[in-house]
Design a protein around this motif. Structure first.
Motif, PDB file in Angstrom:
ATOM      1  N   SER A 101       0.718  -1.130  -0.173  1.00  0.00           N
ATOM      2  CA  SER A 101      -0.117   0.194  -0.100  1.00  0.00           C
ATOM      3  C   SER A 101       0.802   1.219   0.062  1.00  0.00           C
ATOM      4  N   ASP A 102       1.898   1.141   0.216  1.00  0.00           N
ATOM      5  CA  ASP A 102       2.904   2.584   0.311  1.00  0.00           C
ATOM      6  C   ASP A 102       3.354   2.711  -0.998  1.00  0.00           C
ATOM      7  N   LYS A 103       3.080   1.844  -2.124  1.00  0.00           N
ATOM      8  CA  LYS A 103       3.554   2.295  -3.692  1.00  0.00           C
ATOM      9  C   LYS A 103       2.560   3.716  -4.174  1.00  0.00           C
ATOM     10  N   PRO A 104       3.305   4.353  -4.984  1.00  0.00           N
ATOM     11  CA  PRO A 104       2.752   5.583  -5.291  1.00  0.00           C
ATOM     12  C   PRO A 104       1.256   5.237  -6.234  1.00  0.00           C
ATOM     13  N   ASP A 105       0.292   5.881  -6.263  1.00  0.00           N
ATOM     14  CA  ASP A 105      -0.861   5.783  -7.089  1.00  0.00           C
ATOM     15  C   ASP A 105      -0.661   5.699  -8.278  1.00  0.00           C
ATOM     16  N   ARG A 106      -0.848   4.396  -9.050  1.00  0.00           N
ATOM     17  CA  ARG A 106      -0.544   4.185 -10.275  1.00  0.00           C
ATOM     18  C   ARG A 106      -1.377   4.965 -11.231  1.00  0.00           C
ATOM     19  N   ASN A 107      -2.656   4.994 -10.896  1.00  0.00           N
ATOM     20  CA  ASN A 107      -3.588   5.800 -11.874  1.00  0.00           C
ATOM     21  C   ASN A 107      -3.281   7.182 -11.767  1.00  0.00           C
ATOM     22  N   GLY A 108      -2.914   8.076 -10.856  1.00  0.00           N
ATOM     23  CA  GLY A 108      -2.462   9.192 -10.880  1.00  0.00           C
ATOM     24  C   GLY A 108      -1.251   9.302 -11.685  1.00  0.00           C
ATOM     25  N   LEU A 109      -0.398   8.581 -11.583  1.00  0.00           N
ATOM     26  CA  LEU A 109       0.667   8.684 -12.638  1.00  0.00           C
ATOM     27  C   LEU A 109       0.356   8.493 -13.821  1.00  0.00           C
ATOM     28  N   ARG A 110      -0.436   7.631 -14.145  1.00  0.00           N
ATOM     29  CA  ARG A 110      -1.063   7.291 -15.462  1.00  0.00           C
ATOM     30  C   ARG A 110      -1.610   8.473 -15.970  1.00  0.00           C
ATOM     31  N   ASN A 111      -2.617   8.992 -15.248  1.00  0.00           N
ATOM     32  CA  ASN A 111      -3.376  10.235 -15.868  1.00  0.00           C
ATOM     33  C   ASN A 111      -2.140  11.302 -16.274  1.00  0.00           C
ATOM     34  N   LYS A 112      -1.309  11.482 -15.335  1.00  0.00           N
ATOM     35  CA  LYS A 112      -0.486  12.550 -15.559  1.00  0.00           C
ATOM     36  C   LYS A 112       0.340  12.340 -16.862  1.00  0.00           C
ATOM     37  N   LEU A 113       0.758  11.197 -17.170  1.00  0.00           N
ATOM     38  CA  LEU A 113       1.452  10.763 -18.357  1.00  0.00           C
ATOM     39  C   LEU A 113       0.597  11.043 -19.386  1.00  0.00           C
ATOM     40  N   GLN A 170      -3.814   6.849 -24.886  1.00  0.00           N
ATOM     41  CA  GLN A 170      -4.609   6.078 -23.844  1.00  0.00           C
ATOM     42  C   GLN A 170      -4.994   4.470 -24.175  1.00  0.00           C
ATOM     43  N   LYS A 171      -5.221   4.158 -25.695  1.00  0.00           N
ATOM     44  CA  LYS A 171      -5.386   2.719 -25.769  1.00  0.00           C
ATOM     45  C   LYS A 171      -4.225   1.830 -25.493  1.00  0.00           C
ATOM     46  N   ARG A 172      -3.028   2.448 -25.919  1.00  0.00           N
ATOM     47  CA  ARG A 172      -1.629   1.640 -25.890  1.00  0.00           C
ATOM     48  C   ARG A 172      -1.292   1.768 -24.348  1.00  0.00           C
ATOM     49  N   LEU A 173      -1.453   2.721 -23.598  1.00  0.00           N
ATOM     50  CA  LEU A 173      -1.295   2.397 -22.137  1.00  0.00           C
ATOM     51  C   LEU A 173      -2.361   1.380 -21.577  1.00  0.00           C
ATOM     52  N   GLU A 174      -3.418   1.467 -21.660  1.00  0.00           N
ATOM     53  CA  GLU A 174      -4.389   0.692 -21.341  1.00  0.00           C
ATOM     54  C   GLU A 174      -3.979  -0.734 -21.698  1.00  0.00           C
ATOM     55  N   ASP A 175      -3.570  -1.005 -22.946  1.00  0.00           N
ATOM     56  CA  ASP A 175      -3.236  -2.445 -23.594  1.00  0.00           C
ATOM     57  C   ASP A 175      -1.908  -2.893 -22.825  1.00  0.00           C
ATOM     58  N   GLU A 186      -1.010  -1.727 -19.481  1.00  0.00           N
ATOM     59  CA  GLU A 186      -1.371  -2.183 -18.121  1.00  0.00           C
ATOM     60  C   GLU A 186      -2.090  -3.574 -18.123  1.00  0.00           C
ATOM     61  N   ARG A 187      -2.844  -3.933 -19.048  1.00  0.00           N
ATOM     62  CA  ARG A 187      -3.664  -5.088 -19.160  1.00  0.00           C
ATOM     63  C   ARG A 187      -2.622  -6.223 -19.462  1.00  0.00           C
ATOM     64  N   PHE A 188      -1.612  -6.102 -20.331  1.00  0.00           N
ATOM     65  CA  PHE A 188      -0.523  -7.097 -20.610  1.00  0.00           C
ATOM     66  C   PHE A 188       0.194  -7.410 -19.329  1.00  0.00           C
ATOM     67  N   ARG A 189       0.569  -6.385 -18.549  1.00  0.00           N
ATOM     68  CA  ARG A 189       1.278  -6.345 -17.413  1.00  0.00           C
ATOM     69  C   ARG A 189       0.556  -7.149 -16.307  1.00  0.00           C
ATOM     70  N   ALA A 190      -0.905  -7.009 -16.182  1.00  0.00           N
ATOM     71  CA  ALA A 190      -1.647  -7.724 -15.232  1.00  0.00           C
ATOM     72  C   ALA A 190      -1.649  -9.189 -15.619  1.00  0.00           C
ATOM     73  N   VAL A 191      -1.754  -9.491 -16.878  1.00  0.00           N
ATOM     74  CA  VAL A 191      -1.856 -10.978 -17.164  1.00  0.00           C
ATOM     75  C   VAL A 191      -0.371 -11.557 -16.996  1.00  0.00           C
ATOM     76  N   VAL A 192       0.658 -10.914 -17.132  1.00  0.00           N
ATOM     77  CA  VAL A 192       2.056 -11.658 -16.663  1.00  0.00           C
ATOM     78  C   VAL A 192       2.217 -11.731 -15.285  1.00  0.00           C
ATOM     79  N   ASN A 193       1.734 -10.565 -14.519  1.00  0.00           N
ATOM     80  CA  ASN A 193       1.882 -10.525 -13.117  1.00  0.00           C
ATOM     81  C   ASN A 193       0.932 -11.714 -12.547  1.00  0.00           C
TER      82      ASN A 193
END
Length: 156
Positions: A4-16, A33-38, A40-47
Motif C-alpha cells: 500500500s506504500d507504492k505511489p498511486d499508479r492511476n495518478g501517474l498514468r493520468n499525468k502521463l 490512452q489505448k496503448r497505455l491500457e493495453d 497495463e492489461r498485458f502487465r496484469a496478465v503477466v503478473n
C-alpha cells in the motif's frame, strides 16, 4: 509483492496521458490512452500468470524484470531481484549454459525446450522448477525470457 506504500499508479498514468495530450496533437491522445491500457492489461496478465517469469538482459545476464509469481516463489521483493545476476536464483550450470548463447550478432533468436532444475529463494530455499528459455533481440539489445514452472507437486 503489492504493497500500500507504492505511489498511486492511476495518478501517474493520468499525468502521463495528460502530458501526452498537451505535447502532441489532440488526435494522438486516444491512441496513447489505448496503448497505455493495453500495456497495463498485458502487465496484469503477466503478473498473475501461474508460472514465474524472469526477463534477463543477455549482456551480463542480470534480471531486468520479473512477475509477481516469481517474487512469491523466491520470497523476495522486486527491489531485491531486479539487477541481480542469474546465478543468484538459478544454478551455476544453468547460467553457464545460457551465458554464451547471445553473441554480438543481434539477429539471433533462440528457444530451448524444458529443463528441470531449481530456483533458489530467500534463505537458500530451493524450489524444483521446469524452465523454458527464449532469447530475442529488441531495439539492438539481447533479452532472455525464462518461464519457470514449479514442479514440486509433480515430484512428490
Amino acid at each position: 509483492m503489492p504493497s500500500s506504500d507504492k505511489p498511486d499508479r492511476n495518478g501517474l498514468r493520468n499525468k502521463l496521458i495528460g502530458l501526452g495530450e498537451r505535447s502532441m496533437a489532440k488526435s494522438y491522445y486516444p491512441e496513447l490512452q489505448k496503448r497505455l491500457e493495453d500495456l497495463e492489461r498485458f502487465r496484469a496478465v503477466v503478473n498473475n500468470a501461474n508460472d514465474a517469469i524472469f526477463v534477463f538482459e543477455t549482456d551480463g545476464w542480470t534480471v531486468n524484470d520479473v512477475n509477481e509469481t516469481a517474487l512469491i516463489i523466491l520470497g523476495l521483493d522486486r527491489d531485491e531481484v531486479i539487477g541481480s545476476p542469474m546465478t543468484a536464483f538459478f544454478p551455476q550450470e544453468i547460467a553457464s549454459r545460457y551465458s554464451g548463447v547471445m553473441p554480438q550478432d543481434a539477429g539471433l533468436q533462440f528457444r530451448n525446450g524444458h529443463i528441470v532444475t531449481w530456483l533458489v529463494g530467500k534463505g537458500g530455499r530451493r524450489t524444483p522448477i521446469e524452465i523454458t528459455v527464449t532469447v530475442r533481440t529488441f531495439a539492438g539489445a539481447g533479452y532472455a525470457v525464462v518461464v519457470a514452472r514449479d514442479v514440486s507437486m509433480r515430484q512428490q
